[in-house]
Design an enzyme around this catalytic site. Structure first.
Site: not given
Ligand SMILES: Nc1nc2c(c(=O)[nH]1)N[C@H]1C(S)=C(S)[C@@H](COP(=O)(O)OP(=O)(O)OC[C@H]3O[C@@H](n4cnc5c(=O)[nH]c(N)nc54)[C@H](O)[C@@H]3O)O[C@H]1N2
Ligand SMILES: Nc1nc2c(c(=O)[nH]1)N[C@H]1C(S)=C(S)[C@@H](COP(=O)(O)OP(=O)(O)OC[C@H]3O[C@@H](n4cnc5c(=O)[nH]c(N)nc54)[C@H](O)[C@@H]3O)O[C@H]1N2
Ligand SMILES: [Mo]
Length: 849
Positions: A148, A150
């Protein structure tokens, strides 16, 4: 294929043969400008936008947005030089104990052992041999390549799919289900409205701006989260949020944190419920509407089922507890007055409920969006201009009208290889070799091994966030959305394009689980914590070191962008495509022919994808002139831009359903919106009932005998994409005392004797981290914010010196229905750190022999 990949590629890939039969092009260098620009500006694409990269004497000196769409600043766009030159893995590396004896590799030394530089060819041979060995000893179920993450933008160098392609052709692998983003909603929503909603196009922005009177931004932070997109952002979403601000419509923000969005909408009303209590808030509103007879009975009657079975629960007839405003106020700490006022405002105005995904990334995360839809049904505005609900306005420019034009496809994960009795690769079920030795699309009649695998694979794939649980408990059976899943016995992990040691919850549990497999291989550009925890690391190029192509916008499909190689490949870095082509070859000569589709280069693929879109566009007469032949497009260093249409601009989500719910029935069993689901009733789960339900989370501020004092929210970082960009100098602008900042409310900080700039220890029974205190009233009392994505950097005692939130998060599933992660459910303690601050090592190389 993940839903989001499907979204990204449009419907196109589905209609393409798995292995296409296109001849390698052998493009002429004089037609196509493939040389590097040593001095000048190069256009490329990243998740954070179309970028113009400045090159001087063959080195990157800066980057900026290619175009400006709004006044909203996107800080992510200026650090391309650091992405290429900092914290890189230079050479193929093998962990010392693994190199000494791959059969007894001392997995407990992962993350501690020294590293040995090896020749690329030797690393390729090692991985091919050990993978074969694992499959021979333990079968394909022992190989996990869900991987998994990004990754980077680009439809050719799509590392995860490239890995899957290799793993499929070489015999098969176990993958994962769902994602970390929307795990709960993407499972519950199909039961409720018949579609996943979270990755669907939204009622068009022009309609919202025209017709909505009230916009509620409920647990969403679009001013931050729209800085990126899954493909590459076109930043059109910013443009519309900017117009929303200028429109002076009423904007209400419901979030325990006064986020970047709440700060941007400085005239909006900020309502801060206790974290994880939104279901109670929604029920309080619903109860008020119901008891005051202010709800749309006709809508309930014509478009929904099960309201009558939900009402006894709402009123308390079922369980003796009325979910009234008093009840809701006790749970949420929002005053009864405010709850009633919200109900009146929603009911008396055309109201768009825009929700983010944070609140479904919590225990019982299936409930908030189900209850939101139920509330929207009572308001009766679903399918009307500017009314109802939307679950994707904050993501990848949802609601930006879809453009009419061509959609490019991308690399596919192929199908499973067939090996004959001698163990040679003879093709796949729909691909075989012709008499000239070319791999062509045709039905394969060889009944060698491999065919039965696909069925096996689907049986063993498990929900993505159950990874640590699966590693620790091979053979365990879990419930999932009405099915049973048995965990495989994983002995080999291959990860590319993701950073599990940052993204997965309860890092200390993951560390234990990570010791189970014999082999862990990672392709990474950087020395991330995940790379440091592997056995074999291939240095991967970044998107700036290869040619590629992407679309922008995800929903808008507005641009096709040439992603030109900006600079030479860094040290011994290789493209993932190269690494997997070479692994294919080391695995079996003929497999490499299938893998590369008869020797295609990156340009062959890029042109193939572009030409596919070109062909589509040529069939639309009025669009023909928008697109140039490939060579002209590539040499121009400019995107192709398509325009939206009057239809897409006036599009209303659920509009057709509202017009005729019989002809345009939803994909639910009843064809209507299911407030009560018999499908879920039949699953008989105690943690997901057949109608929306308030469940007390395992850790929250209202519980008796709290195990810790503060509710930690770990939302997505405004200044990174998860862990990506962590190591750039952008970090200097937001880090505090060289650590991840933690937002602490002023009153709480006073009680703790903490001021901004203090180093603090944050801890609970799962682990401990250091962070830099930011004392602010932008977070409500009792709540702290620590963004996800700080690189895990443990000291000898497992204290993360950098501030990775997941060390403190819980690794249990949302419920048996969706098994999503619950990042936003966690209590923590905080104290001022005493003693000498340990040196940060997150961005340093590990020790290398
Ligand atoms: N506590 C907490 N944890 C969370 C979340 C949260 O809200 N709270 N959100 C979750 C969510 S929604 C997501 S999507 C995940 C995200 O988790 P990840 O998708 O694992 O996060 P990234 O930092 O985007 O990791 C991408 C990795 O791919 C590498 N990479 C980039 N380009 C390439 C390439 O071309 N080739 C290779 N081999 N590698 C590459 C980058 O250097 C980086 O290390 O985290 C989750 N974890
Ligand atoms: N700059 C930036 N943009 C991103 C990403 C990133 O890493 N950086 N990640 C991308 C990815 S993979 C994803 S999945 C999306 C995630 O998009 P979201 O899941 O919507 O983003 P989050 O920041 O986890 O949460 C959004 C808001 O929900 C609020 N929140 C948390 N818990 C609660 C709750 O219990 N109640 C209420 N009302 N609010 C709550 C948080 O404070 C936050 O402001 O964003 C995408 N966009
Ligand atoms: Mo995500």
């Amino acid at each position: 294929m993940q839903r989001r990949d499907a979204l990204k590629l449009g419907g196109l890939v589905a209609s393409m043969p798995l292995i296409s039969n296109v001849t390698a092009l052998n493009l002429m260098a004089d037609e196509l400008n493939t040389g590097l620009i040593k001095n000048g500006k190069v256009l490329t694409g990243a998740h954070w936008g179309m970028l113009e990269v400045d090159v001087k004497d063959g080195k990157i000196i800066g980057s900026k947005p290619y175009q400006k769409t709004s006044e909203i600043y996107n800080p992510l766009q200026y650090y391309t030089q650091d992405m290429v030159y900092k914290t890189r893995v230079k050479y193929p590396m093998v962990r010392k104990s693994y190199l000494e004896n791959p059969d007894d590799p001392k997995p407990e030394l992962r993350g501690k052992d020294e590293w040995v530089r090896v020749k690329y060819e030797d690393a390729i041979k090692l991985v091919a041999n050990e993978l074969k060995k694992t499959r021979k000893q333990k079968g394909n179920t022992a190989v996990f390549a869900g991987s998994y993450g990004w990754k980077s933008s680009g439809n050719v160098h799509n590392s995860r799919i490239l890995l899957h392609r290799f793993m499929n052709l070489s015999g098969g692998f176990v993958g994962s289900l769902g994602d970390y983003s929307t795990a709960a909603s993407q499972i519950i929503m199909p039961h409720v409205v018949g579609s996943i909603e979270v990755y669907e196009q939204q009622t068009s922005w022009p309609v919202v701006l025209e017709s909505s009177q009230v916009v509620v931004i409920w647990g969403a932070n679009p001013i931050s989260t729209l800085r990126i997109a899954w493909t590459a952002t076109d930043e059109q979403g910013f443009k519309y949020f900017e117009q929303l601000k200028k429109s002076n419509k009423k904007v209400i923000i419901i979030d325990p944190i006064r986020s970047e969005t709440a700060q941007y909408f400085d005239k909006a009303e900020w309502i801060a419920p206790r974290p994880n209590t939104d279901v109670a808030l929604m029920m309080g509103i619903a109860h008020y509407l119901y008891t005051n007879n202010k709800y749309d009975k006709d809508f309930i009657q014509d478009y929904t089922v099960g309201f009558d079975k939900f009402i006894p629960y709402l009123t308390g007839k079922e369980d003796g507890i009325a979910k009234d405003t008093k009840w809701a106020s006790d749970i949420t700490k929002i005053s009864e007055e405010k709850i009633k006022q919200l109900a009146e405002t929603f009911f008396n105005n055309r109201t768009m409920l825009m929700s983010g995904w944070g609140m479904q990334r919590a225990q019982y995360g299936e409930q908030p969006h189900w209850m939101l839809v139920t509330l929207a049904c009572m308001l009766g505005q679903i399918g009307l201009e500017g009314g109802g609900f939307g679950l994707s306005y904050h993501y990848s420019n949802g609601g930006v009208p879809t453009a009419k034009g061509g959609v490019i496809s991308g690399v596919n994960s192929a199908s499973v290889g067939i090996f004959n009795k001698k163990g040679e690769f003879v093709g796949t079920s729909n691909g075989a070799f012709d008499k000239n030795g070319r791999f062509v699309a045709k039905t394969n009649t060889d009944n060698g091994t491999g065919q039965s695998w696909l069925q096996e694979a689907t049986k063993y794939a498990f929900p993505v966030a159950r990874i640590a649980d699966a590693l620790l408990n091979p053979g365990k059976t879990i419930d999932h959305n009405g099915n049973k899943i048995t965990y495989p016995d994983i002995d080999f992990i291959y990860w590319v394009g993701g950073n599990p040691f940052v993204h997965h919850q309860n890092t200390n549990k993951l560390r234990k689980a990570w010791q189970k497999p014999r082999t862990i291989v990672v392709n990474e550009p950087y020395w991330t914590p995940t790379a440091k925890m592997a056995d074999i690391v291939f240095p991967a190029t970044t998107s700036n070191e290869r040619n590629d192509i992407t679309m922008t916008g995800d929903y808008s499909n507005m641009n096709i962008v040439p992603m030109k190689q900006v600079v030479e490949k860094f040290e011994e870095s290789k493209d993932d495509y190269q690494i997997f082509s070479d692994l294919s070859k080391a695995y079996d000569e003929k497999l490499a022919i299938a893998y590369t589709d008869n020797g295609k280069t990156e340009f062959d693929w890029i042109k193939q994808y572009y030409d596919g879109a070109y062909k589509q566009v040529k069939s639309i007469p009025d669009l023909y002139t928008e697109m140039k032949p490939f060579e002209e497009f590539w040499n121009s260093n400019k995107p192709v831009t398509f325009s939206s249409t009057p239809e897409s601009e006036s599009w209303v989500r659920f509009g057709e359903f509202r017009e005729d719910p019989i002809l345009n029935a939803l994909g639910t069993p009843s064809g209507l919106i299911e407030i009560y689901s018999e499908t879920i009733e039949n699953m008989n789960y105690d943690d997901c009932k057949p109608h929306p339900t308030w469940f007390e989370p395992i850790e929250w501020l209202g519980m008796k005998d709290k195990p810790a004092q503060f509710h930690m929210l770990s939302p997505h970082p405004a200044d990174r994409l998860h862990s990506q960009l962590s190591h750039t100098s952008l970090r200097d602008k937001y880090s505090i005392t060289d650590r991840e900042p933690i937002w602490i409310n002023e009153k709480d900080a006073l009680n703790l004797g903490i001021k901004t700039g203090d180093l603090v220890r944050v801890f609970n029974e799962r682990g401990q981290i250091l962070a830099g205190a930011l004392v602010t009233n932008n977070v409500s009392q009792g709540v702290v914010k620590l963004a996800e994505g700080a690189w895990y950097d443990p000291d000898k005692n497992g204290l993360c010196k950098n501030g990775c939130a997941n060390v403190l998060a819980l690794d249990i599933p949302t419920s048996k229905l969706a098994n999503g992660n619950i990042s936003h459910t966690a209590l923590v303690n905080i104290e001022k750190f005493k003693g000498e601050a340990p040196k940060l090592t997150a961005f340093s190389n590990p020790s290398i022999i």
